[in-house]
Design an enzyme around this catalytic site. Sequence first.
Site, mmCIF file in Angstrom:
data_model
loop_
_atom_site.group_PDB
_atom_site.id
_atom_site.type_symbol
_atom_site.label_atom_id
_atom_site.label_comp_id
_atom_site.label_asym_id
_atom_site.label_seq_id
_atom_site.Cartn_x
_atom_site.Cartn_y
_atom_site.Cartn_z
ATOM 1 N N LYS A 35 0.840 -1.207 0.000
ATOM 2 C CA LYS A 35 0.000 0.000 0.000
ATOM 3 C C LYS A 35 0.876 1.259 0.000
ATOM 4 C CE LYS A 35 -3.982 -0.330 2.489
ATOM 5 N NZ LYS A 35 -4.737 -0.320 3.759
ATOM 6 N N GLU A 152 -14.376 10.949 12.570
ATOM 7 C CA GLU A 152 -14.427 11.307 11.154
ATOM 8 C C GLU A 152 -15.816 10.988 10.629
ATOM 9 O OE1 GLU A 152 -11.895 12.622 9.115
ATOM 10 O OE2 GLU A 152 -13.780 12.831 8.052
ATOM 11 N N GLY A 259 -34.640 1.702 -1.116
ATOM 12 C CA GLY A 259 -33.988 0.784 -2.050
ATOM 13 C C GLY A 259 -33.522 -0.472 -1.351
ATOM 14 N N CYS A 266 -19.053 0.495 6.998
ATOM 15 C CA CYS A 266 -19.316 1.319 8.188
ATOM 16 C C CYS A 266 -20.684 1.090 8.806
ATOM 17 C CB CYS A 266 -19.136 2.786 7.851
ATOM 18 S SG CYS A 266 -17.477 3.146 7.257
ATOM 19 N N ARG A 336 -17.408 -4.003 0.271
ATOM 20 C CA ARG A 336 -17.638 -4.585 1.603
ATOM 21 C C ARG A 336 -19.139 -4.579 1.925
ATOM 22 N NH1 ARG A 336 -13.754 -1.094 5.264
ATOM 23 N NH2 ARG A 336 -14.354 0.457 3.708
HETATM 24 C C1 UGA Z 1 -21.222 6.394 6.164
HETATM 25 C C2 UGA Z 1 -21.735 7.722 6.732
HETATM 26 O O1 UGA Z 1 -22.631 8.329 5.814
HETATM 27 C C3 UGA Z 1 -20.568 8.678 6.994
HETATM 28 O O2 UGA Z 1 -21.046 9.870 7.600
HETATM 29 C C4 UGA Z 1 -19.571 7.986 7.918
HETATM 30 O O3 UGA Z 1 -18.448 8.808 8.169
HETATM 31 C C5 UGA Z 1 -19.110 6.702 7.272
HETATM 32 O O4 UGA Z 1 -20.249 5.842 7.045
HETATM 33 C C6 UGA Z 1 -18.127 6.039 8.189
HETATM 34 O O5 UGA Z 1 -18.522 5.625 9.281
HETATM 35 O O6 UGA Z 1 -16.933 6.029 7.887
HETATM 36 P P1 UGA Z 1 -20.494 5.614 3.723
HETATM 37 O O7 UGA Z 1 -20.500 4.229 4.290
HETATM 38 O O8 UGA Z 1 -19.333 6.058 2.905
HETATM 39 O O9 UGA Z 1 -20.633 6.687 4.914
HETATM 40 O O10 UGA Z 1 -21.750 5.740 2.785
HETATM 41 P P2 UGA Z 1 -23.226 6.347 2.794
HETATM 42 O O11 UGA Z 1 -23.263 7.324 1.706
HETATM 43 O O12 UGA Z 1 -23.710 6.734 4.126
HETATM 44 O O13 UGA Z 1 -24.027 5.055 2.306
HETATM 45 C C7 UGA Z 1 -24.068 3.875 3.108
HETATM 46 C C8 UGA Z 1 -25.015 2.876 2.487
HETATM 47 O O14 UGA Z 1 -26.355 3.307 2.634
HETATM 48 C C9 UGA Z 1 -24.823 2.638 0.990
HETATM 49 O O15 UGA Z 1 -24.994 1.254 0.723
HETATM 50 C C10 UGA Z 1 -25.928 3.462 0.347
HETATM 51 O O16 UGA Z 1 -26.320 2.928 -0.893
HETATM 52 C C11 UGA Z 1 -27.028 3.326 1.388
HETATM 53 N N1 UGA Z 1 -27.944 4.468 1.397
HETATM 54 C C12 UGA Z 1 -27.495 5.699 1.704
HETATM 55 C C13 UGA Z 1 -29.290 4.257 1.143
HETATM 56 O O17 UGA Z 1 -29.731 3.116 0.888
HETATM 57 N N2 UGA Z 1 -30.147 5.307 1.196
HETATM 58 C C14 UGA Z 1 -29.701 6.561 1.473
HETATM 59 O O18 UGA Z 1 -30.539 7.480 1.478
HETATM 60 C C15 UGA Z 1 -28.360 6.762 1.750
#
Ligand code: UGA
Length: 437
Positions: A35, A152, A259, A266, A336
């Site tokens: 990495k 974060e 959905g 996370c 993941r």
């Molecule tokens: C999430 C949080 O949004 C971040 O604030 C946090 O910092 C991060 O985890 C973490 O703990 O590091 P992330 O996992 O990158 O971020 O992605 P999201 O955009 O939150 O989406 C998570 C999942 O939920 C995805 O599978 C997405 O498709 C789904 N999702 C998201 C939905 O089904 N509906 C939504 O309205 C939003």
Amino acid sequence: MKLTVVGCGYLGATHAACMAELGHEVLGMDCDMDKVAVLNSDKAPFFERDLDDLLAQHTRSGRLTFTASYAEAAAFADLHFIGVGTPQLPGEHAYDLSHLFSAVRQLAPRLTRAAVIAVKSTVPVGTAPRVRDLLHEFAPAGDAVEVAWNPEFLRESFAIEDTLRPDRLVLGFDTEHSWAEAVLRRCFENIITAGTPTIVTDWATAELAKASANAFLATKISFINAMAEVCEASGADVEQLADILGHDVRIGRRGMRPGLGFGGGCLPKDIRGFMARAAELGVEQALTILGEVDAINNRRRERMVDCAREQAGGTLAGQRITVWGAAFKPETDDIRDSPALAHQLHELGAHVTVTDPQALDNARKLHPELDYVDDPTAAVQDADLLLHLTEWPQFPRIDPHRLAARTATPKVIDGRGTLDPAAWHEAGWTFRALGRP
Ligand code: UGA
């Protein structure tokens, strides 16, 4: 300022590049030599929008380098961010904190001067004192090493934007007006002076800020997906329902897309880890809601498999299924805990072809038994059924008329609600969508 970032995954590599962008001299440290080699050649070892450019800009300017040596990291600076992964323990709900404690134990004996250890990793509340105890036991500088908690909140695919222009900055300290606070305020000066709400608090509140934010986001998603279940039973349309609810400013439409539910590295593990910690603290009941959030989320995936089976006439065995999407969400190559569940369809006897703009290499490594095609149009050739499982913006732009010619049985299920039902119907497709009539 000079600083290091220990752990260069999605979080750490982005943080390192963004700290260089803020003008600091940054040494990223990761024990994975491969990495480090990739990062030193100006590339991220994963796909994140604009990160390659930012890495290239700052490795070339000399403000950003990467190493696999703890000794180098300890000597380089007196501010060390830790952003190592804290995955779910196999077979359990609790966090695996071994990477965090290993990083602290390796850094500690090399800390010969006063230093600030600012932890960004997501942890169960109550971890900060354990980090402090380890540091004070093993660091030659003893209690001159201070611990700060700096959770974060970045989203993958918006990682740079969320790091440089966060909604809020949370800084947790053991005591008021500590030296660590002055150091971190200096580090984040540009972000703070740009007007970012900055909340200075205690360790436990900072740790909980992260756990509860992710719990809330997961709950919001599962709430609308629970409504999707009701919509399916009553003939209502969850997309319109979400719009209607979202107009209420107290509810808001953002983060409430119905959905297939949430996946990734996370939200799923964070709600489970949070429940496990609540049980240890004797407040298990306070978080039983998260068990339901998890269950609703898992039911969406089962529902998609059931819909596919129904569309296939009762069994998936021998069916040729094309899956649009492998990543857990668009604009990432991260698979993941992805809800784009192609391998489950394969296990049920389907012949599965997968396409994804970024995640095919990762998917191929994890599930070599599936077929992979780069072009989403070609991937539909001779398919009995098309499933739309990751909402990449390019998929709704594909003309359903052109696609229909590639299959004798144009049938599609939209698991992400971004395909236009009218256009697909008009092109001759049997169209179904989760939560929609
Ligand atoms: C999430 C949080 O949004 C971040 O604030 C946090 O910092 C991060 O985890 C973490 O703990 O590091 P992330 O996992 O990158 O971020 O992605 P999201 O955009 O939150 O989406 C998570 C999942 O939920 C995805 O599978 C997405 O498709 C789904 N999702 C998201 C939905 O089904 N509906 C939504 O309205 C939003």
